[in-house]
Design an enzyme around this catalytic site. Structure first.
Site, PDB file in Angstrom:
ATOM      1  N   SER A 183     -20.395 -34.057  -2.592  1.00 30.96           N
ATOM      2  CA  SER A 183     -21.114 -35.227  -3.068  1.00 30.96           C
ATOM      3  C   SER A 183     -21.965 -34.796  -4.252  1.00 30.96           C
ATOM      4  O   SER A 183     -22.218 -33.598  -4.446  1.00 30.96           O
ATOM      5  CB  SER A 183     -22.004 -35.772  -1.944  1.00 30.96           C
ATOM      6  OG  SER A 183     -23.047 -36.577  -2.426  1.00 30.96           O
TER       7      SER A 183
ATOM      8  N   TYR B  80     -28.374 -34.831   4.871  1.00 32.69           N
ATOM      9  CA  TYR B  80     -27.093 -35.067   4.205  1.00 32.69           C
ATOM     10  C   TYR B  80     -26.943 -34.141   2.997  1.00 32.69           C
ATOM     11  O   TYR B  80     -25.895 -33.501   2.813  1.00 32.69           O
ATOM     12  CB  TYR B  80     -26.996 -36.528   3.776  1.00 32.69           C
ATOM     13  CG  TYR B  80     -25.668 -36.893   3.155  1.00 32.69           C
ATOM     14  CD1 TYR B  80     -24.554 -37.148   3.952  1.00 32.69           C
ATOM     15  CD2 TYR B  80     -25.513 -36.973   1.771  1.00 32.69           C
ATOM     16  CE1 TYR B  80     -23.332 -37.473   3.390  1.00 32.69           C
ATOM     17  CE2 TYR B  80     -24.299 -37.297   1.202  1.00 32.69           C
ATOM     18  CZ  TYR B  80     -23.205 -37.553   2.016  1.00 32.69           C
ATOM     19  OH  TYR B  80     -21.995 -37.866   1.455  1.00 32.69           O
TER      20      TYR B  80
END
Length: 260
Positions: free
Chosen positions: A146, A159
């Site tokens: 990501s 995350y």
């Protein structure tokens, strides 16, 4: 360079977390490039519509159950996948989750759920499939990261830690398995609309705020990822390993604060 370098005919790709979202985006792109698929989800029946879609493209699709937080589920899936096909050429480690909270509200269980799914699960799936790839002397492993693999954002502590870990894990595995003909890379999408962040994209003001901070002036669209996944899965990337390919419209290029 011949376009044959991007041809995946005769290859088999295993994609985790393929019942929805980007997992299906990656699967469609690889199938259109010629690959047969093995797709996984916690419930195999959730994969039925997507398998029919892949078969309509003219490729085979095998659904398998997998819970990446369960060691025995990973071992069973790897065993079943390798037994079902002659070879697995490509692994796309896509299964992931997020629990969006301010750092002061993150619980012990929140942390474990995110890290166990995104980081530990990715490692042990890669390990299980890499044993098969090492025996063959060939493989393409693509870990899905990501923009948070390289940038930090409020509300995304666990995350971001998991995705930053994926970037570092990718480099280590590339060094481990490169001598066996296996490349390991990380594909890191920027801000794409998924089920995890759908609520944000329903806020017009937030989308305008985000768009203003992306050099290409728009959030990502699913087809923006298709070329990147085919490149990393194909012989076109034969001399690329240990790398993180950001497909983010340029937002990671500078210090930009995003409000969540």
């Amino acid at each position: 360079m011949s376009t044959d370098h991007f041809d995946l005919a005769g290859r088999t790709a295993l994609i985790t977390g393929a019942s929805r979202g980007l997992g299906q985006v990656f699967g469609r792109a690889l199938a259109r490039a010629g690959a047969d698929l093995i797709v996984t989800s916690r419930k195999a029946e959730d994969l039925t519509p997507f398998c029919h879609e892949v078969e309509a493209i003219g490729r085979r699709a095998l659904p398998l159950e997998l819970d990446v937080r369960d060691q025995y589920s990973i071992e069973a899936m790897c065993k079943a996948a390798i037994a079902a096909v002659d070879k697995i050429d490509v692994l796309v480690n896509n299964a992931g989750c997020n629990i969006r909270k301010p750092a002061l509200e993150v619980t012990w269980d929140d942390w474990n759920t995110i890290l166990d799914t995104n980081l530990r699960g990715s490692f042990f799936v890669a390990q299980g499939i890499a044993r098969h790839m090492v025996e063959r002397g060939y493989g393409r492993i693509i870990n899905i990261g990501s923009v948070t693999s390289v940038c930090g954002y409020a509300g995304l502590g666990p995350y971001g830690a998991s995705r930053g870990g994926i970037k570092q894990l990718t480099m280590s595995l590339a060094d481990d398995w490169g001598p066996h003909g296996i490349t390991v890379n990380c594909l890191a999408p920027g801000w794409f609309k998924t089920n995890q962040n759908r609520a944000l994209y329903e806020q017009e003001g937030w989308v305008e705020y985000l768009t203003d901070r992306i050099p290409l002036k728009r959030p990502g669209k699913p087809d923006d990822l298709e070329g990147a996944i085919v490149f990393l899965a194909s012989d076109a990337s034969a001399y690329v390993t240990g790398q993180t390919l950001l497909v983010d419209g340029g937002i990671s290029g500078g210090p930009v604060k995003i409000k969540l």
